[in-house]
Design a protein around this motif. Structure first.
Motif, PDB file in Angstrom:
ATOM      1  N   MET A  50       0.844  -1.191   0.000  1.00 42.45           N
ATOM      2  CA  MET A  50       0.000   0.000   0.000  1.00 42.45           C
ATOM      3  C   MET A  50       0.884   1.247   0.000  1.00 42.45           C
ATOM      4  SD  MET A  50      -3.400   0.773   1.776  1.00 42.45           S
ATOM      5  CE  MET A  50      -4.092   2.373   1.824  1.00 42.45           C
ATOM      6  N   VAL A  51       0.476   2.249  -0.767  1.00 42.72           N
ATOM      7  CA  VAL A  51       1.218   3.503  -0.880  1.00 42.72           C
ATOM      8  C   VAL A  51       0.848   4.414   0.282  1.00 42.72           C
ATOM      9  CG1 VAL A  51       1.603   5.520  -2.316  1.00 42.72           C
ATOM     10  CG2 VAL A  51       1.287   3.290  -3.384  1.00 42.72           C
ATOM     11  N   GLU A  52       1.843   4.993   0.907  1.00 40.91           N
ATOM     12  CA  GLU A  52       1.627   5.909   2.030  1.00 40.91           C
ATOM     13  C   GLU A  52       1.144   7.265   1.503  1.00 40.91           C
ATOM     14  OE1 GLU A  52       1.500   6.621   6.057  1.00 40.91           O
ATOM     15  OE2 GLU A  52       2.075   4.752   5.094  1.00 40.91           O
ATOM     16  N   PRO A  53       0.059   7.819   2.060  1.00 37.78           N
ATOM     17  CA  PRO A  53      -0.407   9.144   1.617  1.00 37.78           C
ATOM     18  C   PRO A  53       0.628  10.224   1.908  1.00 37.78           C
ATOM     19  CG  PRO A  53      -2.063   8.066   2.977  1.00 37.78           C
ATOM     20  CD  PRO A  53      -0.823   7.247   3.064  1.00 37.78           C
ATOM     21  N   GLN A  54       0.786  11.152   0.970  1.00 38.17           N
ATOM     22  CA  GLN A  54       1.683  12.299   1.129  1.00 38.17           C
ATOM     23  C   GLN A  54       0.813  13.546   1.262  1.00 38.17           C
ATOM     24  OE1 GLN A  54       3.966  13.176  -2.368  1.00 38.17           O
ATOM     25  NE2 GLN A  54       5.088  14.823  -1.395  1.00 38.17           N
ATOM     26  N   VAL A 100      -4.152  15.437  -0.278  1.00 35.75           N
ATOM     27  CA  VAL A 100      -3.152  14.378  -0.166  1.00 35.75           C
ATOM     28  C   VAL A 100      -2.941  13.706  -1.523  1.00 35.75           C
ATOM     29  CG1 VAL A 100      -3.628  13.885   2.259  1.00 35.75           C
ATOM     30  CG2 VAL A 100      -4.832  12.618   0.520  1.00 35.75           C
ATOM     31  N   ILE A 145      -2.105  10.079  -3.105  1.00 30.82           N
ATOM     32  CA  ILE A 145      -2.082   8.647  -2.838  1.00 30.82           C
ATOM     33  C   ILE A 145      -1.775   7.977  -4.170  1.00 30.82           C
ATOM     34  CG2 ILE A 145      -3.363   6.636  -2.053  1.00 30.82           C
ATOM     35  CD1 ILE A 145      -5.028   8.538  -0.306  1.00 30.82           C
TER      36      ILE A 145
END
Length: 51
Positions: A1-5, A16, A18
């Protein structure tokens, strides 16, 4: 899973990233903006980039 920025963390305006998408909160004018972007895309405008 990609971490939200987090791109913007103002109250009521959190933005954000994603993965390859940028997500913003909906506002009363959002459907109008979506309709405008769909129109620009349908006429081939480069102002309505969809990735």
């Amino acid at each position: 899973m990609v971490e939200p920025q987090v791109l913007q963390d103002d109250p009521h305006r959190r933005v954000v990233r994603i993965g390859d998408t940028v997500r913003r909160p909906m506002h009363p004018w959002s459907p109008t903006i979506h309709e405008l972007l769909r129109h620009l895309e349908s006429v081939g405008s480069p102002a309505a980039v969809r990735r």
